[in-house]
Motif scaffolding. Structure first.
Motif, PDB file in Angstrom:
ATOM      1  N   PRO A   1       0.805  -1.221   0.000  1.00  0.00           N
ATOM      2  CA  PRO A   1       0.000   0.000   0.000  1.00  0.00           C
ATOM      3  C   PRO A   1       0.836   1.268   0.000  1.00  0.00           C
ATOM      4  CG  PRO A   1      -0.572  -1.392   1.855  1.00  0.00           C
ATOM      5  CD  PRO A   1       0.537  -2.044   1.161  1.00  0.00           C
TER       6      PRO A   1
ATOM      7  N   GLU B   1       1.824   1.805  -3.489  1.00  0.00           N
ATOM      8  CA  GLU B   1       0.620   2.009  -4.268  1.00  0.00           C
ATOM      9  C   GLU B   1       0.050   3.399  -4.013  1.00  0.00           C
ATOM     10  OE1 GLU B   1      -1.837  -1.684  -5.313  1.00  0.00           O
ATOM     11  OE2 GLU B   1      -2.961  -0.592  -3.800  1.00  0.00           O
ATOM     12  N   SER B   2       0.074   3.816  -2.741  1.00  0.00           N
ATOM     13  CA  SER B   2      -0.480   5.133  -2.454  1.00  0.00           C
ATOM     14  C   SER B   2       0.419   6.223  -3.021  1.00  0.00           C
ATOM     15  CB  SER B   2      -0.713   5.318  -0.955  1.00  0.00           C
ATOM     16  OG  SER B   2       0.441   5.773  -0.328  1.00  0.00           O
TER      17      SER B   2
ATOM     18  N   MET C   1      -0.703   6.230  -6.492  1.00  0.00           N
ATOM     19  CA  MET C   1      -2.054   6.790  -6.566  1.00  0.00           C
ATOM     20  C   MET C   1      -2.062   8.303  -6.443  1.00  0.00           C
ATOM     21  SD  MET C   1      -4.222   4.029  -4.457  1.00  0.00           S
ATOM     22  CE  MET C   1      -5.365   5.185  -3.765  1.00  0.00           C
TER      23      MET C   1
ATOM     24  N   LEU D   1     -13.764   4.843  -9.782  1.00  0.00           N
ATOM     25  CA  LEU D   1     -14.287   3.597  -9.242  1.00  0.00           C
ATOM     26  C   LEU D   1     -15.327   3.020 -10.179  1.00  0.00           C
ATOM     27  CD1 LEU D   1     -14.865   4.692  -5.558  1.00  0.00           C
ATOM     28  CD2 LEU D   1     -12.915   3.484  -6.497  1.00  0.00           C
ATOM     29  N   GLY D   2     -15.230   1.705 -10.395  1.00  0.00           N
ATOM     30  CA  GLY D   2     -16.244   1.043 -11.189  1.00  0.00           C
ATOM     31  C   GLY D   2     -16.674  -0.211 -10.453  1.00  0.00           C
TER      32      GLY D   2
ATOM     33  N   GLY E   1     -16.546  -3.698  -9.283  1.00  0.00           N
ATOM     34  CA  GLY E   1     -15.587  -4.790  -9.316  1.00  0.00           C
ATOM     35  C   GLY E   1     -14.167  -4.392  -9.615  1.00  0.00           C
ATOM     36  N   LYS E   2     -13.913  -3.136  -9.914  1.00  0.00           N
ATOM     37  CA  LYS E   2     -12.531  -2.737 -10.201  1.00  0.00           C
ATOM     38  C   LYS E   2     -12.401  -1.225 -10.026  1.00  0.00           C
ATOM     39  CE  LYS E   2     -13.437  -2.365 -15.158  1.00  0.00           C
ATOM     40  NZ  LYS E   2     -13.751  -1.002 -15.268  1.00  0.00           N
ATOM     41  N   PHE E   3     -11.167  -0.765 -10.006  1.00  0.00           N
ATOM     42  CA  PHE E   3     -10.985   0.679 -10.049  1.00  0.00           C
ATOM     43  C   PHE E   3      -9.870   1.011 -11.023  1.00  0.00           C
ATOM     44  CE2 PHE E   3      -7.164   0.926  -7.415  1.00  0.00           C
ATOM     45  CZ  PHE E   3      -7.225  -0.260  -6.709  1.00  0.00           C
TER      46      PHE E   3
ATOM     47  N   MET F   1     -11.235  11.091   1.594  1.00  0.00           N
ATOM     48  CA  MET F   1     -11.212   9.700   1.188  1.00  0.00           C
ATOM     49  C   MET F   1     -12.583   9.061   1.347  1.00  0.00           C
ATOM     50  SD  MET F   1      -8.617   6.838   2.496  1.00  0.00           S
ATOM     51  CE  MET F   1      -9.295   6.593   4.103  1.00  0.00           C
TER      52      MET F   1
ATOM     53  N   TYR G   1      -9.609   9.611  -3.891  1.00  0.00           N
ATOM     54  CA  TYR G   1      -8.488   8.819  -3.376  1.00  0.00           C
ATOM     55  C   TYR G   1      -7.139   9.393  -3.770  1.00  0.00           C
ATOM     56  CZ  TYR G   1     -12.016   5.464  -2.123  1.00  0.00           C
ATOM     57  OH  TYR G   1     -13.097   4.880  -1.571  1.00  0.00           O
TER      58      TYR G   1
END
Lengths: 301, 332
Positions: free
Chosen positions: A36, A39-40, A43, A50-51, A53-55, A262, A268
């Motif tokens: 994370p 990843e952050s 990001m 956001l969708g 089942g996935k982003f 957030m 995000y």
């Protein structure tokens, strides 16, 4: 030769079991910290959509950072304010807890009781409870209104006026008064630090003070020549602890802003960018100040 | 009488002999003690005053709050505030939830942290210094830095893409308690780095001979840990457990982010104000909502209700908190 082999085998076995013991930490560190963490960082350079089942992460360069520094109305102000507050608060906590630990280290009646009271805020003013008290800003403003109406001049107010009008170092006095006004904040933030200092004070051998006093050392001198150097490593520990603790307090406005962005606004990328800016500033402060403090630290053994 | 007089003359005599030193010393001693007492009293009062204030406010009726002549003791005594605050927080049920969550999480965290702390203290293995630096790192990194990413991670949870292959979808763990239990089981909960550090510090001080003797007598690694090391470490483990329990009880950040929609006291407390104005507008038909003073009164009552169990724990286990922390000898 065979004997040595067996020893090596034993050491190997111990190393393996050692790894087994710390395994939970390593797994957690890799899965919930390292991953994370990077990843952050990534990001913070992205716009997140956001969708189901996935982003999707759409790379957007420095957009979030630009937004934080130039577009967002309050981030700059909050950043400067909170960092300043953190620094002065931490200084005040260090002085206060050192002072209290010195007093609590002496023998007098009811020492255990007093110590229990000083430790109480660690339990009662942690987490949300602190935030709840400070959320009532309306209440606080009402209180000051009442105090103004009552027109009772306080002693501290009088002293403040005298010192302010003397015209020497007005800015410095202002900061001091700010800290004095917030003495409650300082007192409730220094429970753990007091205990750490106390534990350090108790490890200083009494024979040192005895020898010093026979040589004609006054109490004041032995405070600076014995006590201070002997517990100087704890200043480093406490300083870092205080700063880290301040970052995690629930009335820290930057952290609240980040959580809001957030959870409520689902921004995000923007939230990550802000938390990274704050994190870097805190790390730099910790690094510089610990370097300076560690120069002055004296290790007895 | 005679004895006292004798003592007194003795004192002056001794004083004369020491050329006034004794008198000076005694007086300065008394003055010092007096100053110390006043200082300590003031600081204790400073810390306790908000609690006393909350207690006295929580028993007042609304009209008492605005009466300038009433300072501490309520004239119109009432327990209605408690009933209101309890109903807003759904006290019984929330309390049960909080006890279960705090207890299970702190037991899990401390169990794992003890293992890890022991591993760091008593074994030599490659890269040990590196991993221990990582422990220090998780103490220093504010959890908010990684929270954004973790939040998404748990919303679209997947173990290395396996679930997606099997079912074609990821699980939404957001809104359940699983994320925080996962994090607790792997030392990433609230202040877990600190617990590891403290426990390691304790285990390091146990003499190596004890371990060796156990090995000679045929004790395996695990058996040594359970039969010999754990009983010794009870004080530090209890203290860490108490900290973990108490901080979990009042924690806001982790509960809000990773514990989903479960009702906890800490979360309910932050909503008491809203509930009150809602109640005032819709049930009491007061279009202006609750006044500031009354909101404050109810929030104070709620706070008391939340910290009451902690106060009781602290009263009984005060030594467990303080003593073992000071004996563990934190050092860098």
């Amino acid at each position: 030769m065979k004997n040595q082999n067996k020893l090596a085998g034993l050491q190997k076995r111990k190393a393996v079991s050692g790894y087994l013991f710390v395994m939970p930490f390593i797994v957690g560190f890799l899965a919930f910290m390292v991953k994370p963490f990077f990843e952050s960082l990534y990001m913070s350079f992205c716009v997140i959509e956001l969708g189901p089942g996935k982003f999707d992460k759409n790379f957007a360069g420095l957009e979030n950072y630009v937004r934080a520094f130039t577009i967002d109305a309050e981030f700059n102000r909050l950043l400067v304010e909170e960092t300043q507050k953190m620094f002065f608060n931490a200084l005040a906590v260090m002085v206060f807890s050192f002072f209290v630990a010195l007093i609590l280290n002496q023998k007098f009646k009811g020492r255990a009781f007093v110590r229990a009271i000083f430790f109480l805020p660690v339990i009662l003013s942690s987490g949300v409870i602190l935030g709840v008290e400070f959320n009532n800003s309306l209440m606080a403003s009402m209180q000051t209104a009442i105090e103004d109406n009552a027109g009772n001049a306080s002693i501290t107010g009088a002293i403040q006026n005298i010192l302010m009008t003397s015209g020497i170092g007005t800015k410095a006095f202002e900061k001091v008064f700010e800290v004095v006004d917030g003495i409650y904040d300082v007192a409730i933030a220094s429970g753990i630090q007091i205990i750490i200092f106390l534990s350090g004070l108790q490890t200083i051998p009494g024979s040192m003070y005895e020898a010093a006093s026979i040589e004609g050392c006054t109490k004041w001198e032995s405070l600076w020549k014995i006590t201070f150097p002997m517990i100087s490593p704890l200043f480093l520990v406490n300083w870092i602890y205080t700063i880290v603790d301040y970052c995690m307090r629930s009335d820290n406005e930057i952290m609240n802003k980040i959580s809001d962005q957030m959870i409520s606004y689902l921004n995000y990328g923007f939230a990550s960018a802000m938390s990274w800016i704050y994190f870097l500033i805190v790390i730099v402060i910790i690094a510089i100040s610990s370097y300076i403090i560690s120069k002055g630290v004296y290790y007895y053994d | 009488m005679i004895k006292g007089a004798g003592k007194k003359s003795n004192f002056w005599e001794r004083n004369r002999e020491s050329k006034g030193y004794l008198l000076k010393k005694t007086v300065s001693d008394i003055v010092y003690r007096l100053i110390r007492m006043i200082l300590l009293f003031g600081m204790c009062f400073l810390i306790l005053q908000p609690i006393f204030n909350k207690i006295s406010i929580s028993f007042m009726e609304e009209r008492d709050l605005y009466d300038a002549t009433i300072i501490a003791v309520p004239v119109h005594f009432t327990t209605g505030n408690y009933q209101l605050a309890m109903s807003f927080m759904d006290y019984g049920k929330t309390m049960l939830n909080t006890i279960i969550v705090s207890l299970t999480i702190s037991i899990l965290q401390i169990a794992v942290c003890t293992l890890v702390g022991y591993g760091f203290a008593r074994f030599q293995f490659p890269l040990k210094k590196f991993w221990f630096a990582c422990v220090i790192l998780i103490i220093i990194i504010p959890p908010q830095t990684v929270s954004t990413s973790l939040y998404l991670h748990f919303r679209y949870f997947d173990i290395a893409g396996i679930l997606k292959l099997l079912t074609g979808e990821t699980i939404n763990l957001r809104g359940s308690v699983v994320p925080y239990y996962l994090m607790s089981a792997t030392c990433m909960g609230l202040k877990n780095g600190l617990y590891i550090y403290m426990i390691r510090q304790f285990f390091r001080n146990i003499p190596k001979e004890l371990e060796e003797a156990a090995y000679v007598d045929g004790c395996g690694t695990l058996k040594t840990f359970i039969r010999i090391m754990l009983p010794d470490a009870t004080p530090i483990i209890t203290s860490c457990f108490l900290f973990s329990f108490v901080w979990q009880w009042t924690d806001g950040f982790y509960s809000r982010t990773f514990l989903g929609n479960i009702n906890l006291l800490s979360m309910q407390l932050t909503r008491v104000g809203e509930r009150l104005s809602h109640y005032m507008i819709y049930d009491m038909h007061q279009p202006t909502g609750a006044t500031i003073g009354y909101t404050n009164c109810i929030v104070a009552t709620g706070t008391l209700l939340v910290i009451l169990p902690l106060l009781i724990i602290y009263l009984f286990a005060q030594k467990g908190f303080v003593e073992s922390l000071s004996s563990s000898g934190l050092k860098m």
